[in-house]
Write a protein that holds these residues in place. Sequence first.
Motif, PDB file in Angstrom:
ATOM      1  N   TRP A 439      35.768 101.676  93.368  1.00 37.04           N
ATOM      2  CA  TRP A 439      36.764 101.349  94.386  1.00 37.04           C
ATOM      3  C   TRP A 439      38.121 101.101  93.771  1.00 37.04           C
ATOM      4  O   TRP A 439      38.233 100.463  92.719  1.00 37.04           O
ATOM      5  N   THR A 440      39.148 101.594  94.445  1.00 37.23           N
ATOM      6  CA  THR A 440      40.536 101.366  94.031  1.00 37.23           C
ATOM      7  C   THR A 440      41.209 100.511  95.086  1.00 37.23           C
ATOM      8  O   THR A 440      41.206 100.870  96.279  1.00 37.23           O
ATOM      9  N   ARG A 441      41.787  99.350  94.647  1.00 40.75           N
ATOM     10  CA  ARG A 441      42.469  98.507  95.615  1.00 40.75           C
ATOM     11  C   ARG A 441      43.790  99.164  96.006  1.00 40.75           C
ATOM     12  O   ARG A 441      44.590  99.525  95.156  1.00 40.75           O
ATOM     13  N   VAL A 442      43.990  99.269  97.297  1.00 42.35           N
ATOM     14  CA  VAL A 442      45.211  99.861  97.836  1.00 42.35           C
ATOM     15  C   VAL A 442      46.266  98.792  98.078  1.00 42.35           C
ATOM     16  O   VAL A 442      47.438  98.959  97.735  1.00 42.35           O
ATOM     17  N   SER A 443      45.860  97.668  98.658  1.00 39.92           N
ATOM     18  CA  SER A 443      46.798  96.580  98.908  1.00 39.92           C
ATOM     19  C   SER A 443      46.039  95.308  99.220  1.00 39.92           C
ATOM     20  O   SER A 443      44.807  95.327  99.413  1.00 39.92           O
ATOM     21  N   SER A 444      46.771  94.189  99.284  1.00 44.38           N
ATOM     22  CA  SER A 444      46.212  92.901  99.678  1.00 44.38           C
ATOM     23  C   SER A 444      47.290  92.136 100.421  1.00 44.38           C
ATOM     24  O   SER A 444      48.484  92.417 100.288  1.00 44.38           O
TER      25      SER A 444
END
Length: 479
Positions: A439-444
């Motif tokens: 998984w690649t974090r896109v935003s938070s």
Amino acid sequence: MAAQLKSLSHRRLSNIFWMLALVGFGAPTANSVTLAWNPSSDPTLAGYRVYQGVASQTYTNVLSVGTATNATVSGLTGGVTYFFAVTAYDTDGLESPYSNQITYTPSNALPVVSLTAPVSGASYMGPANIACSASVTANGHTINSVKFYSGSNLIAQAAAAPYTCVWSNVSAGSYVLSAAALYDGGNLVSSAAAPVTVTNPLPFIALTSPSDGANYTAPATINLAATVTPNGHVINQVQFLDGSNLIAAEASPPYSYTWTNATVGSHLLSAAAIFDSVGTVASSPAQVTVALAQAPALPPPWQSLDIGTVGLAGSASINGGLYALSGAGNLTGTADSFYFVFQPMTGNGEIRAQISSIQSRGTGALAGVMVRETLTPGARYVFMGISPSGAFDSKMRSSTSGTTTSKASGSGVLPNTWVRVVRSNSKWYIYKSTNGSNWTRVSSASIAMASSVYMGFAVCSGSTNALESVAFTNATIVP
């Protein structure tokens, strides 16, 4: 002009007077003139003679008119000056001297006729009714009638002004129209010619099947049919279209086609006729909808709802691990409109899924996973999904009825497109993946929502009157 006759040897004519003049009731023409004079009161008067010549005091023609006090002299030549005088004679044959002399020069100009309608180069749609009119400058001539011609063919004849006619039911072709004035009993003078064109009307095409507003259940078979009125043109083929996408083309009647496996969603169908190898004319469109077969109620705890104003109702089915959704609307601005399949969630958790397929309905279409505070259009939410092209797109609204923010994060290739939303108290994490493992974090973001929220699958088409279809698989819901 007035003059007194000289005394004659015959005393009874000694007091004859007369006047020689043009008269109003006998207007001159190009080749004649009417003369009048004062009558004699002598009881022995037998008559009058009118003398005519082309030189002053030199008369080469004489006309006896009896006791009439006017006469019309004909056979004159335009542009030549004529000299006139009158004498009187009695019952013994004695004749007076010439009266005063007057002159008259008839016009040398022919009548002028102009075709005032139609104008040169005019174009009409056949079968045409062509209004024709002409104006005439008589130039001293007598106009007997005006004739209207197409080439050498007589269309109509008008005996008096206004000189008009209507040439009716003219078929397609090129024509040269003109007008001709008939004058002085037998002479003809023509106007300039006016070429005109009559063309066939465009073909007419009608989509006779399906009817506008028809509904179908997937997998759908739609019978397409069209009728064409050629209106004199050559019909090369008829095309059936879904929007701008060609479904099929038929070269000869009957123009029909059976469209199988029409996809779920809204379709704008039409027919177009290709004519004369270069022209195209289209029918009125028919909007039809293909929907998923009515499924049983979603298994608990799943529920579904069209949120906001969508135009077309969404639908969903859950079959094993396949979540099939179809919905309209938009995810944008301060209020949403989309189709939502959801279940309640309390406290922390996450939802992830693979997007296996998505129908391409155009700009603004999206499908993905969502966590939403309420089921109102302006609720706070967090969303991660893709467009039909495979572009990853995250969206969120941090305040009720606030502005939606978006973040694009590259593209994937269907079906290798996975999306994920995670809640940890007031913190939200958004991810993407191409295999469901890495998984690649896109935003938070930090967004305060109530403890109890709704999580599930969302779809919108980017339009209120079209449906977008999507399939989710390999879904994981925690807790």
